[in-house]
Design a protein around this motif. Structure first.
Motif, PDB file in Angstrom:
ATOM      1  N   GLU A  31       0.832  -1.211   0.000  1.00 14.76           N
ATOM      2  CA  GLU A  31       0.000   0.000   0.000  1.00 14.76           C
ATOM      3  C   GLU A  31       0.865   1.259   0.000  1.00 14.76           C
ATOM      4  O   GLU A  31       0.567   2.230  -0.682  1.00 14.76           O
ATOM      5  CB  GLU A  31      -0.942  -0.003   1.208  1.00 14.76           C
ATOM      6  N   SER A  33       3.842   1.504  -1.236  1.00  9.34           N
ATOM      7  CA  SER A  33       4.403   1.582  -2.580  1.00  9.34           C
ATOM      8  C   SER A  33       3.396   2.176  -3.561  1.00  9.34           C
ATOM      9  O   SER A  33       3.736   3.019  -4.383  1.00  9.34           O
ATOM     10  CB  SER A  33       4.831   0.188  -3.035  1.00  9.34           C
ATOM     11  N   ARG A  34       2.150   1.743  -3.463  1.00 11.00           N
ATOM     12  CA  ARG A  34       1.103   2.273  -4.344  1.00 11.00           C
ATOM     13  C   ARG A  34       0.880   3.764  -4.094  1.00 11.00           C
ATOM     14  O   ARG A  34       0.731   4.555  -5.031  1.00 11.00           O
ATOM     15  CB  ARG A  34      -0.200   1.511  -4.123  1.00 11.00           C
ATOM     16  N   GLN A  35       0.868   4.138  -2.811  1.00  8.62           N
ATOM     17  CA  GLN A  35       0.669   5.541  -2.455  1.00  8.62           C
ATOM     18  C   GLN A  35       1.820   6.386  -2.998  1.00  8.62           C
ATOM     19  O   GLN A  35       1.609   7.468  -3.541  1.00  8.62           O
ATOM     20  CB  GLN A  35       0.551   5.694  -0.938  1.00  8.62           C
ATOM     21  N   ALA A  37       3.651   5.735  -5.572  1.00  7.98           N
ATOM     22  CA  ALA A  37       3.510   5.804  -7.027  1.00  7.98           C
ATOM     23  C   ALA A  37       2.448   6.832  -7.417  1.00  7.98           C
ATOM     24  O   ALA A  37       2.630   7.593  -8.370  1.00  7.98           O
ATOM     25  CB  ALA A  37       3.163   4.434  -7.587  1.00  7.98           C
ATOM     26  N   ARG A  38       1.327   6.868  -6.661  1.00  5.95           N
ATOM     27  CA  ARG A  38       0.278   7.859  -6.942  1.00  5.95           C
ATOM     28  C   ARG A  38       0.812   9.278  -6.783  1.00  5.95           C
ATOM     29  O   ARG A  38       0.569  10.151  -7.609  1.00  5.95           O
ATOM     30  CB  ARG A  38      -0.912   7.641  -6.002  1.00  5.95           C
TER      31      ARG A  38
END
Length: 120
Positions: A31, A33-35, A37-38
């Motif tokens: 999560e 990592s996703r944040q 990236a966003r």
């Protein structure tokens, strides 16, 4: 043969140095990592918007300068033919008028101050 060493009463085994990795929850790591990236994509989008605005403003400035250059070229061609463009004539007469107005206003101020200085 055992490669372990005894140091200060403790048995050390050869291997990696430093801190042992903590057991991190894989879902939380994913999560984060996703944040990240966003956020990166959002920063990139803002940067591209800024650059596009910068480019468009510079292009507008270039167009305005090209038009001005073309106008000056036409003025020069007209003057080469012995004609004075109306714009230049207006500028010259405008300057002459403003100079004469400044001189006349200075003269009237001087005239107005003289009687005041002579009054007793």
């Amino acid at each position: 043969m055992d490669d372990s060493k005894v140091v200060g009463g403790k048995v050390k085994k050869p291997g990696k140095r430093g801190r042992k990795p903590a057991k991190i929850d894989l879902k939380a790591k994913l999560e984060r990592s996703r944040q990240s990236a966003r956020e990166c994509r959002a920063r990139k989008k803002l940067r591209y918007q800024y650059l596009e605005e910068l480019v468009s403003s510079r292009e507008r400035a270039i167009c305005a300068l090209r038009e001005e250059l073309e106008m000056y070229k036409q003025w020069c061609m007209a003057m080469d033919q012995g004609k004075i463009p109306s714009e230049i004539r207006a500028l010259l007469t405008g300057e002459e008028q403003s100079k004469s107005q400044q001189n006349s206003s200075r003269h009237t101020k001087a005239v107005k101050t003289e009687p005041n200085s002579n009054s007793w």
